[in-house]
Design a protein around this motif. Structure first.
Motif, mmCIF file in Angstrom:
data_model
loop_
_atom_site.group_PDB
_atom_site.id
_atom_site.type_symbol
_atom_site.label_atom_id
_atom_site.label_comp_id
_atom_site.label_asym_id
_atom_site.label_seq_id
_atom_site.Cartn_x
_atom_site.Cartn_y
_atom_site.Cartn_z
ATOM 1 N N LEU A 1 17.134 -27.293 26.901
ATOM 2 C CA LEU A 1 16.951 -28.427 27.807
ATOM 3 C C LEU A 1 15.956 -28.115 28.916
ATOM 4 C CD1 LEU A 1 20.612 -29.732 28.149
ATOM 5 C CD2 LEU A 1 18.706 -30.869 27.031
ATOM 6 N N TYR B 1 12.562 -28.138 27.368
ATOM 7 C CA TYR B 1 12.140 -29.508 27.066
ATOM 8 C C TYR B 1 11.634 -30.210 28.326
ATOM 9 C CZ TYR B 1 12.485 -34.439 25.861
ATOM 10 O OH TYR B 1 12.219 -35.765 25.691
ATOM 11 N N LEU B 2 12.365 -30.069 29.427
ATOM 12 C CA LEU B 2 11.942 -30.695 30.675
ATOM 13 C C LEU B 2 10.648 -30.083 31.192
ATOM 14 C CD1 LEU B 2 15.392 -31.055 32.439
ATOM 15 C CD2 LEU B 2 14.028 -32.860 31.405
ATOM 16 N N TYR B 3 10.506 -28.779 31.052
ATOM 17 C CA TYR B 3 9.306 -28.101 31.530
ATOM 18 C C TYR B 3 8.102 -28.507 30.695
ATOM 19 C CZ TYR B 3 6.293 -24.349 33.178
ATOM 20 O OH TYR B 3 5.261 -23.646 33.710
ATOM 21 N N GLY C 1 7.791 -31.237 29.005
ATOM 22 C CA GLY C 1 7.520 -32.642 29.307
ATOM 23 C C GLY C 1 6.672 -32.809 30.549
ATOM 24 N N ARG C 2 6.901 -31.991 31.545
ATOM 25 C CA ARG C 2 6.080 -32.064 32.759
ATOM 26 C C ARG C 2 4.673 -31.553 32.509
ATOM 27 N NH1 ARG C 2 9.005 -31.001 38.374
ATOM 28 N NH2 ARG C 2 10.733 -32.437 38.095
#
Length: 152
Positions: free
Chosen positions: A107, A110-112, A114-115
């Protein structure tokens, strides 16, 4: 005591696990206290007091985990060095822990990613405009009363 032997002793006495559980619990308690304490009407310094108490309790928790081993039967003294542990290397608890850690790492990744894939669009911002600027809009009288727009 050799460093490698000391690290293995920390693992066998589950000091690492105690540190991780204590940090997670203290973090969760700090988050809850940061939200709840002002709602209840407690002063701002109480959240700081919770942080200080949690920080002072951390070494105590590590010392107690070094001295005592928590088992399903209760708290007992750490077993002697010669005794073998009957713990399986791939128990269900370890598999669940590994699964949770892998999911959390996924997770965060994924967030990293995405940024990194969608950086904020800064092309529409004029670089000549200062950071602290004020926009002044002209007054337009849209009413039928002519006296509103007239200077006095």
């Amino acid at each position: 005591m050799e460093l490698r032997q000391f690290v293995s002793e920390l693992k066998s006495r589950k000091v690492y696990r105690t540190a991780a559980v204590y940090c997670a619990g203290a973090w969760a308690f700090l988050l809850v206290s940061d939200i709840i304490f002002p709602v209840v009407g407690l002063p701002d310094w109480t959240v700081t007091a919770v942080l200080v108490i949690a920080a002072l309790g951390f070494p105590l928790a590590l010392i107690l985990s070094w001295l005592f081993e928590l088992t399903p039967e209760g708290q007992g003294a750490h077993m002697a060095e010669g005794e073998a542990s009957a713990e399986m290397p791939f128990s269900s608890a370890r598999i669940i822990e590994l699964t949770v850690v892998l999911i959390l790492c996924g997770l965060v990744g994924y967030l990293y990613v995405g940024r990194l894939a969608n950086p904020p669009d800064t092309s529409s911002i004029d670089p000549t405009i200062a950071d602290a600027s004020i926009a002044v809009m002209p007054f337009v009288n849209l009413s039928e009363d002519e006296e509103l727009g007239q200077p006095r």
